[in-house]
Design an enzyme around this catalytic site. Sequence first.
Site, PDB file in Angstrom:
ATOM      1  N   ASN A   1      40.833  29.208  49.626  1.00 54.48           N
ATOM      2  CA  ASN A   1      40.524  30.106  50.737  1.00 54.48           C
ATOM      3  C   ASN A   1      39.144  29.759  51.290  1.00 54.48           C
ATOM      4  OD1 ASN A   1      38.437  31.799  49.319  1.00 54.48           O
ATOM      5  ND2 ASN A   1      40.196  32.119  47.974  1.00 54.48           N
TER       6      ASN A   1
ATOM      7  N   LYS B   1      48.104  12.061  42.194  1.00 49.66           N
ATOM      8  CA  LYS B   1      48.198  12.404  43.613  1.00 49.66           C
ATOM      9  C   LYS B   1      49.647  12.222  44.076  1.00 49.66           C
ATOM     10  CE  LYS B   1      46.434  11.296  48.142  1.00 49.66           C
ATOM     11  NZ  LYS B   1      45.817  10.295  48.984  1.00 49.66           N
TER      12      LYS B   1
ATOM     13  N   PRO C   1      46.504  36.061  37.436  1.00 49.14           N
ATOM     14  CA  PRO C   1      46.217  37.358  36.806  1.00 49.14           C
ATOM     15  C   PRO C   1      45.159  38.124  37.585  1.00 49.14           C
ATOM     16  CG  PRO C   1      45.302  35.546  35.528  1.00 49.14           C
ATOM     17  CD  PRO C   1      46.087  34.927  36.638  1.00 49.14           C
ATOM     18  N   ASP C   2      45.281  39.445  37.655  1.00 55.93           N
ATOM     19  CA  ASP C   2      44.269  40.261  38.342  1.00 55.93           C
ATOM     20  C   ASP C   2      43.091  40.466  37.385  1.00 55.93           C
ATOM     21  OD1 ASP C   2      42.713  42.263  39.559  1.00 55.93           O
ATOM     22  OD2 ASP C   2      44.462  42.997  40.671  1.00 55.93           O
ATOM     23  N   ILE C   3      42.022  39.734  37.630  1.00 49.89           N
ATOM     24  CA  ILE C   3      40.868  39.756  36.724  1.00 49.89           C
ATOM     25  C   ILE C   3      40.196  41.122  36.772  1.00 49.89           C
ATOM     26  CG2 ILE C   3      38.697  38.591  36.141  1.00 49.89           C
ATOM     27  CD1 ILE C   3      39.785  36.181  37.792  1.00 49.89           C
TER      28      ILE C   3
ATOM     29  N   LYS D   1      42.575  50.806  47.421  1.00 51.03           N
ATOM     30  CA  LYS D   1      42.155  49.951  46.302  1.00 51.03           C
ATOM     31  C   LYS D   1      41.215  50.692  45.350  1.00 51.03           C
ATOM     32  CE  LYS D   1      43.372  45.666  48.395  1.00 51.03           C
ATOM     33  NZ  LYS D   1      43.026  44.419  49.042  1.00 51.03           N
TER      34      LYS D   1
ATOM     35  N   LYS E   1      42.763  50.625  41.696  1.00 48.70           N
ATOM     36  CA  LYS E   1      42.182  49.618  40.789  1.00 48.70           C
ATOM     37  C   LYS E   1      41.289  50.221  39.706  1.00 48.70           C
ATOM     38  CE  LYS E   1      42.571  45.712  43.915  1.00 48.70           C
ATOM     39  NZ  LYS E   1      43.038  44.514  43.202  1.00 48.70           N
TER      40      LYS E   1
END
Length: 425
Positions: free
Chosen positions: A214, A293, A308-310, A341, A345
């Site tokens: 990103n 490659k 995984p959601d750290i 959130k 969270k």
Amino acid sequence: MKILLGVCGGIAAYKSAELTRELRRRGATVQVIMTANAERFVTPLTFAALSGQQVMTSLWQPVNSDVATDEAHGFDIEHIRVTQDADLLVIAPATANFIATMAHGFSDDLLSSVCLAAKMPIIIAPAMNSNMWSHPATQSNLVTLRQRNVHIVAPGSGELACGMVGDGRMAEPMQIADHVFELGQRTSDLAGETILITAGGTREPIDAVRYVGNRSSGKMGFALAESALARGAKVILISASTAIPVPVGCDHLRVTTASELEQQVLTQLDRASMVIMAAAVSDYRVVSPATRKLKKQASLTLELTQTPDILRQVVQARAAGTLVVGFAAETENILEEGRRKLREKGVDMIVANDVSGSDTGFESDDNAGVILWEGGEVRLHRASKRSMAGRILDHLHGVRKESVTPGTDVPLARSPSSLDPIFSG
Ligand code: C5P
């Protein structure tokens, strides 16, 4: 605020003329001290005109000769007297030579003598060629200065006067002025905190050379690290794929993928009393990345799986009293997404930032959005990431003061009523 501004001999000295203006514009009085080499680049007259005060250039020519032999107060020694009057000493530009001079405690001219006599906070804005900046001697001198609580405004990256491109460009005057006023206002309110900050965007390999990633630059996380250091916190900075200079004085770990970030965050978590997850963690990784490659082909189908959601793991694994802040990069419904959130969270604070345009958010120097916590919401109008970092830490500090009584394990009810205005749309 009374500021002593030391100007050393580097091409960036011209930017300090602008800095003088900016500091005065914000209400400070500025006494400029120039080294002999600085006078080769800009004349004292320029600084005298901009500061409205005679410039000090030599140990041997006291500016204020009337009081030089004032018997009631003893012999007036200029380089001692000026340090007693000022609130802050700023050195901009600070050359490699001057940084070495400060680190080793030499005092062979006016400015170095002032540095040695100074008891007030010192900020330096280094400027030099990128090889000089990255040289181990310079880096070790900077660590020495940081250990002595000298605040360092990291140089930026870009075209240098020598024609090279790299780190070493003095920070912009506005940025230095932000540091100066931040330091003037807050001294060490975060002393005793160890803040784990993640920054940058993770990269998930497709093959040996390609990745899914990103546009995060890491600037927001690095600004938080600098701001936290300036306020007396210990900082553990874990960064993914950033190309900006690491703030001097933090424990720094580099990672590439979400899984490496997860591992490092969970390893460091026990040391932290606050965690700020500013990293843009890739939500997906390639199920089976190729080790070589891949050959170019007309089309390529990748199978992605969620990382995984750290943040959730941090919330579950943290010790009582450890505050956790999550970020939410949003392009629409920023406030609603931030509220959702915060609820879902289990974090103490969410910073929802607007990444819809090119002026704020990813890659930009500015940011905008909202800060949300259980007791309030505050809109953040567009501002530099550095100044936004200051506001985030202000509110986090507010939540800390309201939430945990030192020495108890049970967080108390959070209602930071003393904090800023509630979000008003
Ligand atoms: O749900 P969303 O991805 O918007 O949440 C963003 C927050 O969660 C950020 O603080 C980011 O650092 C964190 N995050 C994480 N692990 C992931 C994805 C995001 O910790 N896999």
